[in-house]
Write an enzyme that holds these catalytic residues in place. Sequence first.
Site, PDB file in Angstrom:
ATOM      1  N   TYR A  23      21.637  82.720  98.036  1.00 10.82           N
ATOM      2  CA  TYR A  23      22.534  83.858  97.799  1.00 10.82           C
ATOM      3  C   TYR A  23      22.864  84.539  99.115  1.00 10.82           C
ATOM      4  O   TYR A  23      24.022  84.887  99.375  1.00 10.82           O
ATOM      5  CB  TYR A  23      21.873  84.846  96.841  1.00 10.82           C
ATOM      6  CG  TYR A  23      21.665  84.277  95.461  1.00 10.82           C
ATOM      7  CD1 TYR A  23      22.662  84.342  94.511  1.00 10.82           C
ATOM      8  CD2 TYR A  23      20.464  83.672  95.124  1.00 10.82           C
ATOM      9  CE1 TYR A  23      22.479  83.818  93.236  1.00 10.82           C
ATOM     10  CE2 TYR A  23      20.271  83.144  93.855  1.00 10.82           C
ATOM     11  CZ  TYR A  23      21.282  83.225  92.921  1.00 10.82           C
ATOM     12  OH  TYR A  23      21.092  82.701  91.677  1.00 10.82           O
ATOM     13  N   ASN A  32      29.899  89.244 104.430  1.00  9.45           N
ATOM     14  CA  ASN A  32      28.901  90.303 104.623  1.00  9.45           C
ATOM     15  C   ASN A  32      27.505  89.809 104.267  1.00  9.45           C
ATOM     16  O   ASN A  32      27.299  89.270 103.191  1.00  9.45           O
ATOM     17  CB  ASN A  32      29.231  91.522 103.750  1.00  9.45           C
ATOM     18  CG  ASN A  32      30.101  92.505 104.500  1.00  9.45           C
ATOM     19  OD1 ASN A  32      30.080  92.562 105.717  1.00  9.45           O
ATOM     20  ND2 ASN A  32      30.878  93.271 103.769  1.00  9.45           N
ATOM     21  N   ARG A  37      23.015  90.421  96.774  1.00 10.15           N
ATOM     22  CA  ARG A  37      22.903  90.939  95.421  1.00 10.15           C
ATOM     23  C   ARG A  37      24.219  90.833  94.677  1.00 10.15           C
ATOM     24  O   ARG A  37      24.271  90.539  93.499  1.00 10.15           O
ATOM     25  CB  ARG A  37      22.472  92.399  95.461  1.00 10.15           C
ATOM     26  CG  ARG A  37      21.236  92.564  94.686  1.00 10.15           C
ATOM     27  CD  ARG A  37      20.637  93.910  94.903  1.00 10.15           C
ATOM     28  NE  ARG A  37      19.782  94.158  93.781  1.00 10.15           N
ATOM     29  CZ  ARG A  37      18.918  95.139  93.706  1.00 10.15           C
ATOM     30  NH1 ARG A  37      18.814  95.962  94.680  1.00 10.15           N
ATOM     31  NH2 ARG A  37      18.193  95.271  92.666  1.00 10.15           N
ATOM     32  N   ASN A  46      31.086  86.338  86.159  1.00 10.65           N
ATOM     33  CA  ASN A  46      32.235  85.483  85.910  1.00 10.65           C
ATOM     34  C   ASN A  46      32.011  84.053  86.391  1.00 10.65           C
ATOM     35  O   ASN A  46      32.696  83.587  87.291  1.00 10.65           O
ATOM     36  CB  ASN A  46      33.465  86.071  86.611  1.00 10.65           C
ATOM     37  CG  ASN A  46      34.741  85.409  86.142  1.00 10.65           C
ATOM     38  OD1 ASN A  46      34.721  84.484  85.344  1.00 10.65           O
ATOM     39  ND2 ASN A  46      35.855  85.866  86.656  1.00 10.65           N
ATOM     40  N   CYS A  54      27.932  77.043  90.288  1.00  9.77           N
ATOM     41  CA  CYS A  54      26.930  78.096  90.470  1.00  9.77           C
ATOM     42  C   CYS A  54      25.508  77.537  90.387  1.00  9.77           C
ATOM     43  O   CYS A  54      24.566  78.196  90.799  1.00  9.77           O
ATOM     44  CB  CYS A  54      27.125  79.190  89.438  1.00  9.77           C
ATOM     45  SG  CYS A  54      27.380  78.590  87.770  1.00  9.77           S
ATOM     46  N   HIS A  55      25.357  76.329  89.899  1.00  3.94           N
ATOM     47  CA  HIS A  55      24.013  75.761  89.799  1.00  3.94           C
ATOM     48  C   HIS A  55      23.482  75.353  91.164  1.00  3.94           C
ATOM     49  O   HIS A  55      22.313  75.073  91.311  1.00  3.94           O
ATOM     50  CB  HIS A  55      24.039  74.562  88.856  1.00  3.94           C
ATOM     51  CG  HIS A  55      24.949  73.467  89.279  1.00  3.94           C
ATOM     52  ND1 HIS A  55      26.297  73.464  88.963  1.00  3.94           N
ATOM     53  CD2 HIS A  55      24.730  72.357  90.025  1.00  3.94           C
ATOM     54  CE1 HIS A  55      26.843  72.367  89.479  1.00  3.94           C
ATOM     55  NE2 HIS A  55      25.932  71.693  90.132  1.00  3.94           N
ATOM     56  N   GLU A  83      22.862  65.396  90.726  1.00  2.00           N
ATOM     57  CA  GLU A  83      23.478  65.300  92.047  1.00  2.00           C
ATOM     58  C   GLU A  83      22.503  64.768  93.085  1.00  2.00           C
ATOM     59  O   GLU A  83      22.830  64.657  94.260  1.00  2.00           O
ATOM     60  CB  GLU A  83      23.985  66.681  92.480  1.00  2.00           C
ATOM     61  CG  GLU A  83      25.017  67.236  91.517  1.00  2.00           C
ATOM     62  CD  GLU A  83      25.551  68.566  91.998  1.00  2.00           C
ATOM     63  OE1 GLU A  83      25.018  69.079  92.992  1.00  2.00           O
ATOM     64  OE2 GLU A  83      26.494  69.071  91.393  1.00  2.00           O
TER      65      GLU A  83
END
Length: 109
Positions: A23, A32, A37, A46, A54-55, A83
Site C-alpha cells: 500500500y 504521496n 491508508r 471502489n 487489487c489482489h 499468477e
Amino acid sequence: MGDTFARIYDVVRQIPRGRVATYGQVAVLAGNARWARVVGYALHANPEPGTIPCHRVVDRSGRLAPAFAFGGEGAQRRLLAEEGVTTREDGTVDLSVYLWNGLKEGETP
DNA sequence: TTAATGACCTATC
DNA sequence: CGATAGGCCATTA
C-alpha cells in the site's frame, strides 16, 4: 470524486502479473507517501473487478487483505497462486521475491 | 463544518 | 513475535 482515486487506480493497474506491491509503495508511486491508508480505502470503496488487480496489493509485511475484503478467505490467495505467487502458511507473501520493482513488465533499469 | 472511519506505516515496549 | 501508541490523509455521515 477527486483524482486521488484515479491516480491510485492507475498505479495498481500497472502492477505486472505475478508481482505484488505494498500500500505504501502504491501511495508513493501515486504521488504521496502518506496515502497508504487512502490506498486501502480506495480499493475497498471502489474495487472494479477485472480492471483493478487489487489482489496484488498487500501490506508492508506481505500480509494479505482481511478475508471479508474479497468475499472469501482464500480468494486473494488463490488469485495470486494463479499468477505464480506462492503464499506462506500464515497467508503472507515473500516480498523479497515478489515485490514489484515499480517498472512495467519487460522493462529493465 | 466538525467528528469519525479505515484493505496503512513507523516507532517503541 | 505480539501489543500499543501516534501520525497520516481522503472520504463519509
